[in-house]
Design an enzyme around this catalytic site. Structure first.
Site, PDB file in Angstrom:
ATOM      1  N   ASN A 201       0.850  -1.184   0.000  1.00  0.00           N
ATOM      2  CA  ASN A 201       0.000   0.000   0.000  1.00  0.00           C
ATOM      3  C   ASN A 201       0.888   1.237   0.000  1.00  0.00           C
ATOM      4  O   ASN A 201       2.117   1.142   0.030  1.00  0.00           O
ATOM      5  CB  ASN A 201      -0.981  -0.016   1.176  1.00  0.00           C
ATOM      6  CG  ASN A 201      -0.294  -0.054   2.533  1.00  0.00           C
ATOM      7  OD1 ASN A 201       0.805   0.490   2.710  1.00  0.00           O
ATOM      8  ND2 ASN A 201      -0.923  -0.697   3.505  1.00  0.00           N
ATOM      9  N   ARG A 202       0.303   2.416  -0.045  1.00  0.00           N
ATOM     10  CA  ARG A 202       1.088   3.650  -0.181  1.00  0.00           C
ATOM     11  C   ARG A 202       2.038   3.836   1.008  1.00  0.00           C
ATOM     12  O   ARG A 202       3.179   4.287   0.838  1.00  0.00           O
ATOM     13  CB  ARG A 202       0.161   4.848  -0.336  1.00  0.00           C
ATOM     14  CG  ARG A 202      -0.663   5.100   0.897  1.00  0.00           C
ATOM     15  CD  ARG A 202      -1.835   6.051   0.770  1.00  0.00           C
ATOM     16  NE  ARG A 202      -1.874   6.968  -0.323  1.00  0.00           N
ATOM     17  CZ  ARG A 202      -2.979   7.610  -0.697  1.00  0.00           C
ATOM     18  NH1 ARG A 202      -4.113   7.372  -0.041  1.00  0.00           N
ATOM     19  NH2 ARG A 202      -2.975   8.462  -1.676  1.00  0.00           N
ATOM     20  N   LYS A 203       1.601   3.473   2.224  1.00  0.00           N
ATOM     21  CA  LYS A 203       2.439   3.620   3.414  1.00  0.00           C
ATOM     22  C   LYS A 203       3.622   2.663   3.360  1.00  0.00           C
ATOM     23  O   LYS A 203       4.766   3.051   3.635  1.00  0.00           O
ATOM     24  CB  LYS A 203       1.606   3.363   4.668  1.00  0.00           C
ATOM     25  CG  LYS A 203       2.372   3.481   5.982  1.00  0.00           C
ATOM     26  CD  LYS A 203       1.420   3.318   7.156  1.00  0.00           C
ATOM     27  CE  LYS A 203       2.160   3.430   8.491  1.00  0.00           C
ATOM     28  NZ  LYS A 203       3.023   2.259   8.740  1.00  0.00           N
ATOM     29  N   GLU A 204       3.362   1.414   2.993  1.00  0.00           N
ATOM     30  CA  GLU A 204       4.436   0.420   2.902  1.00  0.00           C
ATOM     31  C   GLU A 204       5.434   0.791   1.817  1.00  0.00           C
ATOM     32  O   GLU A 204       6.653   0.634   1.996  1.00  0.00           O
ATOM     33  CB  GLU A 204       3.833  -0.961   2.633  1.00  0.00           C
ATOM     34  CG  GLU A 204       3.038  -1.506   3.814  1.00  0.00           C
ATOM     35  CD  GLU A 204       2.048  -2.594   3.424  1.00  0.00           C
ATOM     36  OE1 GLU A 204       1.536  -3.263   4.338  1.00  0.00           O
ATOM     37  OE2 GLU A 204       1.777  -2.769   2.207  1.00  0.00           O
ATOM     38  N   ASP A 272      -6.474  -7.850   1.289  1.00  0.00           N
ATOM     39  CA  ASP A 272      -6.570  -9.298   1.128  1.00  0.00           C
ATOM     40  C   ASP A 272      -7.411  -9.651  -0.095  1.00  0.00           C
ATOM     41  O   ASP A 272      -7.085 -10.576  -0.844  1.00  0.00           O
ATOM     42  CB  ASP A 272      -7.196  -9.931   2.378  1.00  0.00           C
ATOM     43  CG  ASP A 272      -6.423  -9.625   3.644  1.00  0.00           C
ATOM     44  OD1 ASP A 272      -5.190  -9.511   3.565  1.00  0.00           O
ATOM     45  OD2 ASP A 272      -7.050  -9.505   4.709  1.00  0.00           O
TER      46      ASP A 272
END
Length: 483
Positions: A201-204, A272
């Site tokens: 995701n954008r944070k990861e 998921d």
């Protein structure tokens, strides 16, 4: 939108996805908040309902099964109540098998979310992040690998996907010729080298690359940086919430996919759903671009649902078949699917309306009634008599149009939000199930003679009698056609 997407979900049947990762128990506690505690400045939740379901890698597997394929889940649990609950859920889930390594000294990961209305008030985590028995996990993985079409590594940093387990799983999958989809948690994306696709995701992505996603261009840079970290990685798909997704495929121009969700109620488990859809699309022979497009649609569908939910193959097919591929265009549902949609509407405070009929040959009178019905509510459900029901009510020469054709025509109208077929003589059971705020029929009825009016009025709902357009009826149309 790629025309081939609508056909892909049909190819999921018969595919097997091997899911290795952190299995957890997701619990949801729902209640009303109408006061602040006198003991501290915190809300008091009056609990109304509690549910529990497979979470983490278990939710990936559950989504695979919901999409019509077979999932084999490899994970780690403790010898505790949460672990026993997970095993029971797996046994009860059609299309899902598991090889769970049991560690008596370990606590099964459990997430408890407290929800009021459309707001998540609090999350409580119970977990043990220490490394699990990697040798046992890899042994179970390798035993099941030969029968799998694709592998998903679902990393929630709870002790299953250690560097050694990740490396062993990817190497074994590559040697067996199986694609590998990774949902990462580690900031060191190099550990996933050799996988087919990584889905941060954008944070990861920002934590791994140091590039904060503020635009399409920044997301492109992040995708390129991820591919540079892992030379053996084919692609990176960065999920960006309301900004959509960005797909970076090695030696190809990046692709930006706009978000498809019309209404976002709960993002729990959306990643998921995306991972499961990606894996099955790849297993079905889709290109990475097609797989990303289909996964984007699936993500848009699931965030409009309540709690950690799944997307079915029927829902995904309908979504991909629509002109714009938008979740809001899915208007024909069975009773169970409709129930979930209505629960989501109600949780968002939307006023639900209901009307019903045969709608055999749609005419201006029908259109007027439906327009008046929609004006009385936020979301309109149309209960549609099946062919058998119409024949019983109208005679053996009816209906003129088959039920699927009638449902399709109704679903094309902007005034109609959901079409649900029913076999019974009356829609009473649908009315009891959906509990509409507004029940609408034509003014040729009285309130007392409208089926279900006593039910709706009994719980405080409203009955509306729509004005009729004179001279408009299907029976008259058929008579004129035959004269």
């Amino acid at each position: 939108m790629d025309d081939a997407l609508a056909h892909l979900p049909r190819a999921f049947a018969g595919k097997t996805v091997l899911v290795l990762g952190d299995v957890m128990l997701d619990r949801f506690i729902y209640g009303a908040v109408d006061r602040i505690s006198p003991e501290a400045p915190v809300p008091v939740i009056a609990v109304e309902k509690e549910t529990a379901m497979l979470g983490g890698a278990g939710n990936v597997a559950r989504n695979v099964a919901a999409l019509g394929a077979k999932a084999v889940l490899i994970g780690l649990v403790g010898r505790d109540d949460a672990g026993a609950a997970l095993r029971g859920m797996i046994d009860a889930e059609a299309g899902l098998e598991a090889e769970l390594v049991v560690d008596p000294a370990r606590r099964t990961t459990e997430k408890v979310r407290y929800i009021s209305g459309s707001h998540q008030m609090l999350r409580v985590d119970r977990e043990d992040r220490s490394p699990g028995d990697g040798a046992a996990l890899l042994a179970a993985f390798e035993t099941r690998l030969a029968s799998a079409d694709v592998v998903v590594l679902s990393d929630y940093a709870k002790g299953v996907l250690t560097p050694a387990v990740v490396r062993g799983a990817i190497d074994a999958a590559k040697a067996a010729g199986k694609p590998v989809i990774v949902d990462p948690k580690s900031r060191d994306f190099a550990r996933y080298d050799g996988a087919t696709l990584i889905k941060p995701n954008r944070k990861e992505a920002a934590e791994a690359t140091g590039i904060v996603e503020t635009s399409d261009a920044a997301s492109e840079d992040a995708g390129a940086a991820i591919l540079a970290m892992a030379p053996g990685l084919q692609a990176a798909l960065i999920t960006r919430g309301g900004a959509g997704m960005t797909l970076a495929v090695r030696n190809q121009p990046p692709i930006h996919l706009p978000a498809t969700a019309i209404e976002v109620f709960d993002v729990s488990g959306a990643g998921d759903t995306v991972a499961a859809t990606l894996a099955l699309a790849v297993a079905a022979g889709a290109s990475l671009a097609q797989a990303a497009q289909l996964a984007n649609l699936a993500g848009g569908l699931v965030v409009a649902k309540l709690g950690t939910d799944v997307v079915t193959a029927a829902e995904l097919t309908a979504c991909a078949s629509s002109a714009q591929g938008e979740p809001g265009e899915i208007k024909i549902a069975d009773r169970e699917q409709a129930q979930r949609i209505v629960e989501g509407w109600r949780a968002r405070g939307l006023k639900v309306g209901f009307t019903n009929g045969c709608f055999d040959l749609l005419h201006p009178g029908h259109v007027s009634l439906l327009s008046q019905a929609k004006a009385a509510c936020d979301r309109l459900i149309v209960g549609l008599n099946t062919d058998a029901s119409v024949s019983k009510l109208k005679g053996p020469t009816r209906p003129v149009q088959k039920e699927q054709g009638r449902a399709t025509v109704l679903a094309s109208l902007s005034s109609v939000d959901l079409v649900v077929l029913f076999d019974e003589d009356t829609p009473l059971e649908l009315i009891k199930a959906f509990r509409p705020d507004v029940l609408v029929k034509g003014a040729d009825y009285t309130v007392e003679t409208v089926v279900g009016s006593d039910v709706v009025l009994g719980y405080g709902g409203k009955v509306v009698l729509a004005e009729l357009k004179q001279g408009q009826s299907t029976t008259n149309l058929i008579a004129r056609m035959n004269s």
